[in-house]
Design an enzyme around this catalytic site. Structure first.
Site, mmCIF file in Angstrom:
data_model
loop_
_atom_site.group_PDB
_atom_site.id
_atom_site.type_symbol
_atom_site.label_atom_id
_atom_site.label_comp_id
_atom_site.label_asym_id
_atom_site.label_seq_id
_atom_site.Cartn_x
_atom_site.Cartn_y
_atom_site.Cartn_z
ATOM 1 N N LEU A 66 0.822 -1.203 0.000
ATOM 2 C CA LEU A 66 0.000 0.000 0.000
ATOM 3 C C LEU A 66 0.859 1.257 0.000
ATOM 4 O O LEU A 66 0.365 2.370 -0.175
ATOM 5 C CB LEU A 66 -0.929 0.020 1.226
ATOM 6 C CG LEU A 66 -1.829 -1.215 1.347
ATOM 7 C CD1 LEU A 66 -2.562 -1.211 2.691
ATOM 8 C CD2 LEU A 66 -2.822 -1.255 0.201
ATOM 9 N N ASP A 307 0.635 -9.889 -5.074
ATOM 10 C CA ASP A 307 1.963 -9.280 -4.971
ATOM 11 C C ASP A 307 1.918 -7.841 -5.496
ATOM 12 O O ASP A 307 2.858 -7.359 -6.127
ATOM 13 C CB ASP A 307 3.004 -10.101 -5.727
ATOM 14 C CG ASP A 307 4.407 -9.912 -5.172
ATOM 15 O OD1 ASP A 307 5.378 -10.237 -5.873
ATOM 16 O OD2 ASP A 307 4.538 -9.413 -4.034
#
Lengths: 447, 171, 320
Positions: A66, A307
């Site tokens: 993130l 991923d």
């Protein structure tokens, strides 16, 4: 809000159910799941028309970056959690290699707080195993766990000092924490492409398979010695798969995951030095890909992950070796799970398990009470759902992605990535976190 | 379609070139423009009983249409077995049209030295000049539509014919 | 996955950039060699210039220092009447943190028509070619370990000049092949032109087995590698190899793989010896061989100017 999901085909890998059924939601939980093809009587404030759609548990993605803390000023958390919701992901695990590293409880609490406020996707951070991921001093794992960390890892940074790694595993296992490790040897893993004909031809520094297998051998020995639970992040090779299979056969407490990139692509996809294919671990040869696909099917590999990494254009528009590794993935995870399942000839309840109940099983006790219903559709459980059209063909182009990461090796420049299977709506804790072509509440879906 | 008797025109050319060469005696040299002009020069040299060899020159490296058409063929065709410095050059070509080939050939010539004079003799002058270039002798003057291509051909026995094609008709 | 179009060729299959010999059709290659022959004869005239690139600006963008290669490109461009600007990037804005693409964009704004690029990273010229305007051409003057196509072409020209027929040749490439862009380009050129036997000779650390995938025979013994060879290409051994635990010393390399007159006697009597330069006497080649009758190292340099003229004039004449 009281929501009725009507007319959809329910697919719940945990129970094996695959049949038409309605779902009634209230106060963030699933209150009723209907009988097969029998409409539910439920006084709903909002009805979601799921005819022609599949209704599955929200996806649980064990690896999505993130970039927060670090990129708050770019609104990363907002965009990436929106991307997660658009991808049908209702829970995700993020690695600790943020800026600063997630080695302080305060940082973890802040991240969880900000994510909760956005109500898009549940965020389960991995804490750093060592301070600043430097591989020298242990972090305060108990404090971090209280703050919300569901495990501890080193992201892509190997712990060079085996003594430290041994101690870290011992300490973590004292409290039953899972340690997440990337099987990549620190010295052998420095190349930018997988060793093989492609890297040789393109003149790119290579990562030999032994970089993975040597690391796996070491990790397996440490697991034997400590009985610590280890999750192996991002297998990439057939040889690696064989070692994990043997370790599991022996009964060692290891689990493993594979990325959507390694599952579908090979080093040939680097093409003319396409930096979208610059990844860690690097894409290997087709024989490795085939072994990974079979391993995900037979359960040697427990989970499929996106991923996800929202690498920016400035970081990708560089010569291959200088480009930052990573690719966008949250919005592609479901379609690529479906593609793999189709190609392996698996029924949906088997293929979708790898992105729902199996990742939850990997997380074990760390999810606390949520673990009872995350990744599954069960009466009384949390209402985390994904409604999708399994047959819809669409092309992923940068403009369509909600993520700020626009680069994926599945797309060819402007041509985009052709995919089959598209999310129509995502619910998290009974709230609509994403709805495609948002219609006014209660309006029926156009035929 | 226009019919041109290349052999007959060649006979005329042979007559017309004679005085151009005689004007400068032994300092005069024949240089044919690749490829049709070079064939003419080769045969003229022989038929006129001249000593030494003829020269061949190519316009390739000095053409003005490089940006549109890239490097043309014939780049290595220039062969000048005599000094250009101080020479009286009689250039020979099959067809004179816009004059651009001649301009390129003269530039190429000047890369080798400073000639005393350059005159031009052609088999056919088809008008349509785009540059101030003129032939001292032309065996025939014709007018052709711009879409027509006119080129000299030579068979196995060295006999000349004219190849006339309408590029528009080929489409 | 759909096939990607070779970025060096336009939609008509004409060469618009020279990035690598790999993927070039055979006739494109032979045409460049033929054109080089023309320019070689231009080099023998008194006026060595032709106006083909007049008015064009050629920017030599060297991110890795190389006075020799840069000079030959400069001579070649000037003989084509181009304006040449040399950019020594190590000391310019890129070292201040400007990205590669920003550098290119800035130079393009100065009306550059052609970039000759040397870069330490494999693939950099491809990134540049993807981002330049349609009328701008890119020549790869060496990218990391990947390719040095003008060197490969001049090597092919050299072999053609001395040996004529490629279809019967045995060519041995000796030295640090795994790190060599010169070797890769030579291997591609030799393959395209139909050389039946290409040998890669050196120790396992510098000539690993997976080089065989490029269509070469891997030999770890020099005698076996150069026996009956028609052409021997010796590669430069760089000092960095010693620090990377790939070799113990230059001396030890010379003991096993140095090209001496005794070893050369194993090749064919009319074998030619080539080297991309600069040579390390006493490391990969001994002076007797470098200066001897078999050596064509100096003619390679002359051919290099003609070949670069051929490359630049070929790509400049083709539209994107």
């Amino acid at each position: 809000m009281r929501i009725l999901v009507r007319g959809g085909r329910l697919v719940d890998p945990a129970s094996g159910r695959d049949e038409p059924a309605d779902i009634a939601i209230a106060s963030g939980r699933i209150v009723r799941i209907g009988r097969a093809a029998q409409p539910l009587e439920f006084d709903a404030e909002r009805t979601l028309d799921a005819r022609g759609l599949l209704v599955m548990p929200g996806l649980v993605d064990l690896a999505a970056r993130l970039r927060e803390p670090g990129r708050e000023h770019e609104g990363m958390l907002e965009s990436e959690l929106a991307a997660a919701a658009a991808g049908g992901v209702t829970s995700l695990v993020c690695p600790p290699d943020t800026d600063p590293v997630l080695d302080e409880p305060g940082l973890v609490e802040m991240l969880k707080f900000r994510a909760r406020k956005l109500s898009r996707c549940r965020v389960f951070p991995l804490g750093a195993l060592t301070r600043r991921l430097e591989g020298a001093v242990l972090t305060e794992m108990v404090e971090l766990s209280k703050a919300g960390c569901i495990g501890f890892g080193q992201a892509d940074r190997a712990v060079r000092d085996t003594m430290v790694l041994l101690r870290a595993l011992q300490y973590a296992s004292t409290f039953g924490y899972t340690v997440w490790l990337r099987p990549q040897d620190a010295w052998l893993g420095g190349g930018v492409a997988a060793q093989g004909a492609v890297a040789t031809r393109l003149g790119l520094s290579a990562v030999p398979v032994v970089a993975e297998t040597i690391a796996l051998h070491g990790i397996v020995e440490l697991v034997r010695a400590t009985r610590a639970r280890v999750h192996l992040a991002r297998l990439s090779s057939a040889a690696g798969v064989a070692l994990v299979r043997a370790a599991k056969a022996e009964g060692l407490p290891v689990t493993a995951d594979v990325s959507i990139n390694s599952l579908h692509l090979s080093d040939a996809d680097i093409g003319y030095f396409d930096a979208s294919a610059r990844l860690v671990p690097p894409l290997r040869q087709s024989a490795d890909r085939d072994a990974l696909r079979a391993a995900l099917a037979d359960g040697t590999i427990d989970a499929l992950v996106s991923d996800h990494d929202p690498v920016g254009a400035d970081e990708k528009n560089l010569p291959f070796a200088e480009a930052e590794p990573g690719a966008t993935g949250l919005e592609l995870l479901l379609a690529l799970a479906l593609r793999w399942g189709r190609e392996q000839g698996l029924p949906l309840v088997r293929s979708l398990a790898r992105v729902t109940c199996d990742p939850v099983r990997v997380l074990g006790d760390a999810l606390g009470p949520l673990g009872g219903s995350a990744g599954r559709l069960v009466e009384g459980g949390v209402a985390d759902l994904c409604l999708f059209d399994a047959d819809e063909r669409w092309t992923v182009t940068p403009g369509q992605l909600l993520s700020q990461g626009k680069h994926t090796p599945f797309a060819h420049a402007s041509a985009g990535a052709p995919l089959e299977g598209r999310v129509c709506a995502t619910l998290v804790a009974g709230t609509v976190a994403y709805e495609r072509g948002s219609r006014p509440a209660g309006a029926p879906r156009p035929a | 379609m226009l019919q041109l008797d290349a052999e007959a025109l060649y006979a005329e050319l042979r007559q017309g070139v004679r005085p151009l060469l005689q004007a400068h005696g032994s300092d005069a040299v024949l240089v044919g423009i690749w490829s049709g002009g070079a064939w003419l020069a080769e045969r003229l040299q022989r038929d006129l009983g001249r000593a030494g060899g003829h020269g061949t020159i190519s316009s390739t490296l000095h053409r003005d249409d490089f940006a549109q058409r890239g490097l043309a063929a014939g780049g290595d065709a220039t062969k000048l077995p005599f000094a250009i410095e101080g020479a009286h050059i009689v250039l020979v070509d099959d067809v004179l049209y816009t004059g651009r080939t001649i301009r390129a050939v003269v530039n190429e010539l000047f890369d080798f030295g400073r000639p005393a004079s350059v005159t031009l003799a052609v088999l056919v002058d088809r008008g349509g000049r785009e540059l101030p270039i003129a032939a001292a002798y032309a065996a025939a003057r014709v007018v052709l539509p711009a879409s027509h291509r006119l080129r000299l051909a030579r068979d196995g026995e060295g006999r000349f014919t004219f190849d006339v094609r309408d590029a528009a008709a080929l489409r | 996955m759909p096939a990607r179009r070779n970025p060096q060729l336009n939609a008509h299959g004409e060469l618009i950039h020279l990035l690598s010999i790999e993927g070039l059709p055979r006739d494109v290659l032979t045409q460049i060699l033929d054109t080089a022959g023309t320019f070689l004869s231009v080099g023998e005239r008194e006026v060595k210039k032709v106006p083909l690139l007049r008015g064009k600006s050629v920017f030599n963008l060297f991110f890795e220092n190389s006075t020799r290669t840069r000079t030959t490109f400069e001579i070649a461009a000037k003989r084509l009447s181009a304006d040449v600007i040399n950019l020594d990037i190590a000391r310019s804005s890129t070292s201040k943190g400007e990205s590669l693409l920003d550098t290119i964009a800035n130079l393009s704004a100065m009306q550059a028509d052609m970039f000759v690029v040397r870069h330490a990273e494999s693939g950099a010229p491809y990134l540049i070619a993807q981002h330049v305007a349609p009328h701008v051409h890119v020549v790869n003057a060496g990218d990391g370990r990947h390719a040095h196509p003008t060197q490969g072409l001049l090597d092919m020209y050299t072999i053609r000049h001395y040996k004529r027929d490629f279809s019967q040749l045995t060519v041995a490439i000796v030295g640090d092949i795994v790190h060599s862009r010169v070797a890769r380009s030579a291997i591609h050129g030799l393959s395209v032109l139909g050389v039946p036997e290409i040998r890669a000779v050196g120790p396992k650390t510098l000539v690993p087995g997976d080089l065989a995938a490029m269509g070469v025979r891997v030999c770890h013994d020099l005698a076996e590698g150069i026996r009956d060879a028609d052409v021997v290409i010796a590669l430069r051994l760089q000092n960095e190899r010693m620090s990377g635990a790939l070799l113990p010393s230059a001396g030890e390399f010379f003991m096993s793989y140095g090209l001496t007159a005794e070893r050369l006697a194993l090749a064919r009597p009319d074998a030619i010896v080539m080297h991309p330069g600069p040579i390390n006497r006493g490391v990969e080649i001994d002076s007797r061989v470098a200066d001897g009758a078999h050596s064509v190292i100096l003619p390679q340099v002359t051919f290099g100017i003609a070949v670069r003229m051929a490359v630049m004039s070929t790509i400049a004449g083709n539209a994107a």
